[in-house]
Design an enzyme around this catalytic site. Structure first.
Site, PDB file in Angstrom:
ATOM      1  N   LYS A 114       7.798   1.371   5.307  1.00  0.00           N
ATOM      2  CA  LYS A 114       8.216   0.223   5.233  1.00  0.00           C
ATOM      3  C   LYS A 114       8.025  -0.652   4.224  1.00  0.00           C
ATOM      4  O   LYS A 114       8.397  -1.786   4.073  1.00  0.00           O
ATOM      5  CB  LYS A 114       7.780  -0.553   6.608  1.00  0.00           C
ATOM      6  CG  LYS A 114       7.999   0.137   8.021  1.00  0.00           C
ATOM      7  CD  LYS A 114       7.245  -0.440   9.177  1.00  0.00           C
ATOM      8  CE  LYS A 114       7.236   0.592  10.360  1.00  0.00           C
ATOM      9  NZ  LYS A 114       6.170   0.068  11.233  1.00  0.00           N
ATOM     10  N   GLU A 132       9.165   2.450  -4.511  1.00  0.00           N
ATOM     11  CA  GLU A 132       8.160   2.526  -3.616  1.00  0.00           C
ATOM     12  C   GLU A 132       6.995   1.057  -3.784  1.00  0.00           C
ATOM     13  O   GLU A 132       7.299   0.334  -4.764  1.00  0.00           O
ATOM     14  CB  GLU A 132       7.151   3.582  -4.182  1.00  0.00           C
ATOM     15  CG  GLU A 132       7.333   4.802  -3.241  1.00  0.00           C
ATOM     16  CD  GLU A 132       6.683   4.674  -1.784  1.00  0.00           C
ATOM     17  OE1 GLU A 132       6.194   3.624  -1.310  1.00  0.00           O
ATOM     18  OE2 GLU A 132       6.257   5.697  -1.136  1.00  0.00           O
ATOM     19  N   ASP A 133       6.339   1.031  -3.089  1.00  0.00           N
ATOM     20  CA  ASP A 133       5.536  -0.379  -3.090  1.00  0.00           C
ATOM     21  C   ASP A 133       4.149   0.053  -3.823  1.00  0.00           C
ATOM     22  O   ASP A 133       3.655  -0.356  -4.789  1.00  0.00           O
ATOM     23  CB  ASP A 133       4.821  -0.728  -1.705  1.00  0.00           C
ATOM     24  CG  ASP A 133       4.597   0.353  -0.820  1.00  0.00           C
ATOM     25  OD1 ASP A 133       4.820   1.507  -1.120  1.00  0.00           O
ATOM     26  OD2 ASP A 133       3.860  -0.090   0.568  1.00  0.00           O
ATOM     27  N   ASP A 160      -0.751   6.064  -4.319  1.00  0.00           N
ATOM     28  CA  ASP A 160      -2.231   6.247  -4.042  1.00  0.00           C
ATOM     29  C   ASP A 160      -2.437   7.676  -4.667  1.00  0.00           C
ATOM     30  O   ASP A 160      -2.776   7.976  -5.808  1.00  0.00           O
ATOM     31  CB  ASP A 160      -2.608   6.050  -2.742  1.00  0.00           C
ATOM     32  CG  ASP A 160      -4.103   6.116  -2.802  1.00  0.00           C
ATOM     33  OD1 ASP A 160      -4.431   6.154  -3.773  1.00  0.00           O
ATOM     34  OD2 ASP A 160      -4.677   5.829  -1.545  1.00  0.00           O
ATOM     35  N   PHE A 170      -8.199  -1.347  -1.514  1.00  0.00           N
ATOM     36  CA  PHE A 170      -7.183  -1.403  -0.587  1.00  0.00           C
ATOM     37  C   PHE A 170      -6.297  -2.952  -0.736  1.00  0.00           C
ATOM     38  O   PHE A 170      -7.255  -4.014  -0.439  1.00  0.00           O
ATOM     39  CB  PHE A 170      -7.648  -1.240   0.879  1.00  0.00           C
ATOM     40  CG  PHE A 170      -6.471  -0.871   1.796  1.00  0.00           C
ATOM     41  CD1 PHE A 170      -5.928   0.446   1.918  1.00  0.00           C
ATOM     42  CD2 PHE A 170      -5.895  -1.905   2.583  1.00  0.00           C
ATOM     43  CE1 PHE A 170      -5.154   0.604   2.819  1.00  0.00           C
ATOM     44  CE2 PHE A 170      -4.787  -1.646   3.464  1.00  0.00           C
ATOM     45  CZ  PHE A 170      -4.439  -0.250   3.714  1.00  0.00           C
ATOM     46  N   VAL A 171      -5.161  -2.699  -0.692  1.00  0.00           N
ATOM     47  CA  VAL A 171      -4.499  -3.904  -1.011  1.00  0.00           C
ATOM     48  C   VAL A 171      -3.280  -4.338   0.114  1.00  0.00           C
ATOM     49  O   VAL A 171      -2.774  -3.413   0.684  1.00  0.00           O
ATOM     50  CB  VAL A 171      -3.721  -4.169  -2.460  1.00  0.00           C
ATOM     51  CG1 VAL A 171      -4.922  -4.150  -3.426  1.00  0.00           C
ATOM     52  CG2 VAL A 171      -2.636  -2.963  -2.520  1.00  0.00           C
ATOM     53  N   ARG A 187       2.293  -7.748   6.014  1.00  0.00           N
ATOM     54  CA  ARG A 187       3.413  -7.088   5.100  1.00  0.00           C
ATOM     55  C   ARG A 187       4.141  -8.547   4.520  1.00  0.00           C
ATOM     56  O   ARG A 187       4.875  -8.567   3.371  1.00  0.00           O
ATOM     57  CB  ARG A 187       4.206  -6.279   5.851  1.00  0.00           C
ATOM     58  CG  ARG A 187       3.756  -4.731   6.247  1.00  0.00           C
ATOM     59  CD  ARG A 187       4.867  -4.050   6.509  1.00  0.00           C
ATOM     60  NE  ARG A 187       4.671  -2.743   7.393  1.00  0.00           N
ATOM     61  CZ  ARG A 187       4.101  -1.810   7.059  1.00  0.00           C
ATOM     62  NH1 ARG A 187       4.278  -1.690   5.619  1.00  0.00           N
ATOM     63  NH2 ARG A 187       3.887  -0.794   7.795  1.00  0.00           N
TER      64      ARG A 187
HETATM   65  P1  XMP Z   1      -0.158   8.846  -1.233  1.00  0.00           P
HETATM   66  O1  XMP Z   1       0.491   9.987  -0.762  1.00  0.00           O
HETATM   67  O2  XMP Z   1       0.427   8.489  -2.709  1.00  0.00           O
HETATM   68  O3  XMP Z   1       0.207   7.756  -0.250  1.00  0.00           O
HETATM   69  O4  XMP Z   1      -1.782   9.055  -1.039  1.00  0.00           O
HETATM   70  C1  XMP Z   1       0.562   6.270  -0.529  1.00  0.00           C
HETATM   71  C2  XMP Z   1       0.634   5.679   0.649  1.00  0.00           C
HETATM   72  O5  XMP Z   1      -0.626   5.344   1.140  1.00  0.00           O
HETATM   73  C3  XMP Z   1      -0.434   4.064   1.496  1.00  0.00           C
HETATM   74  N1  XMP Z   1      -1.390   3.212   0.779  1.00  0.00           N
HETATM   75  C4  XMP Z   1      -1.755   1.653   1.197  1.00  0.00           C
HETATM   76  N2  XMP Z   1      -1.280   0.950   1.750  1.00  0.00           N
HETATM   77  N3  XMP Z   1      -2.391  -0.748   0.695  1.00  0.00           N
HETATM   78  C5  XMP Z   1      -1.672  -0.227   1.736  1.00  0.00           C
HETATM   79  O6  XMP Z   1      -1.331  -1.114   2.441  1.00  0.00           O
HETATM   80  C6  XMP Z   1      -2.998   0.057   0.114  1.00  0.00           C
HETATM   81  O7  XMP Z   1      -3.958  -0.368  -0.997  1.00  0.00           O
HETATM   82  C7  XMP Z   1      -2.756   1.335  -0.041  1.00  0.00           C
HETATM   83  N4  XMP Z   1      -2.944   2.639  -0.736  1.00  0.00           N
HETATM   84  C8  XMP Z   1      -2.299   3.370  -0.122  1.00  0.00           C
HETATM   85  C9  XMP Z   1       0.745   3.373   1.387  1.00  0.00           C
HETATM   86  O8  XMP Z   1       1.544   3.767   3.009  1.00  0.00           O
HETATM   87  C10 XMP Z   1       1.633   4.538   0.440  1.00  0.00           C
HETATM   88  O9  XMP Z   1       2.908   4.483   0.682  1.00  0.00           O
HETATM   89 MG    MG Z   2       4.813   3.044   1.292  1.00  0.00          MG
END
Ligand code: XMP
Ligand code: MG
Length: 183
Positions: A47, A103-104, A107, A156-157, A169
């Protein structure tokens, strides 16, 4: 419903609404230039990518169509494993299309590298990635991300699509959580 103010849950603002809007406009200009009038299929990853998709798509001058995917990565605890399950698949046939994954945040990059390979297997002309945020951890995975809004530290953001336990969100800026929220 609890009555407390969402702002009280935040430690600091990382990017304001205005900063995000201008960076998204820059990415859109770059994308318009690169695709040179070709139609682009934007694939949003639910989402978190909803806000980026809404703003990026409106800043583009190219003809775009939009579709959505929802995926969940299996993993022990908080670590993404790279084993991905499709919760909602695309409705669009990708054959011959120019696909831009939206993508948002990236990570570990494991989810996205799986997703990119999966979409490539469906016969599109091209597949590129646009992410608003990227954490340093992503450097460990061999994945070519053409458009990156901001490189951020491993903190974490939340906000602008990003959640903590499904909350925050709806914020129009990106911030970090106050420790009392997650501790
Ligand atoms: P990967 O496979 O790249 O996954 O490790 C990325 C997903 O991890 C979540 N994610 C976050 N969600 N704040 C969030 O709200 C963060 O700082 C964060 N770091 C990782 C997110 O769902 C992303 O798609
Ligand atoms: Mg995501």
């Amino acid at each position: 419903m609890d009555s407390h103010d969402v702002q009280a849950d935040l430690k600091h603002v990382l990017y304001t609404k205005e900063q995000i809007q201008s960076r998204v406009a820059e990415l859109a200009a770059q994308i318009d230039a690169d695709y040179e009038g070709r139609d682009v299929l934007l694939v949003g990853v639910l989402k978190g990518a909803v806000m980026v998709m809404a703003d990026l798509s409106r800043a583009l001058h190219s003809h775009v169509t939009m579709d959505w995917m929802a995926v969940s990565s299996y993993g022990s605890g908080t670590q993404s494993s790279g084993v991905v399950r499709i919760l909602k698949d695309l409705e669009t046939d990708l054959m011959g299309k120019h696909v831009l994954i939206v993508e948002d945040i990236i990570d570990s990059g494991l989810t996205l590298s799986w997703l990119k390979a999966n979409l490539i297997s469906r016969g599109p002309a091209t597949v590129e990635i646009c992410t608003l945020l990227r954490k340093p951890e992503a450097a460990k995975v061999e994945i070519d991300v053409k458009y990156v809004g901001y490189e951020i530290p491993s903190e974490f953001v939340v906000g602008y699509g990003l959640d903590f336990a499904e909350k925050y969100r709806n914020l129009d800026f990106i911030g970090t959580l106050a420790p009392h929220i997650y501790e």
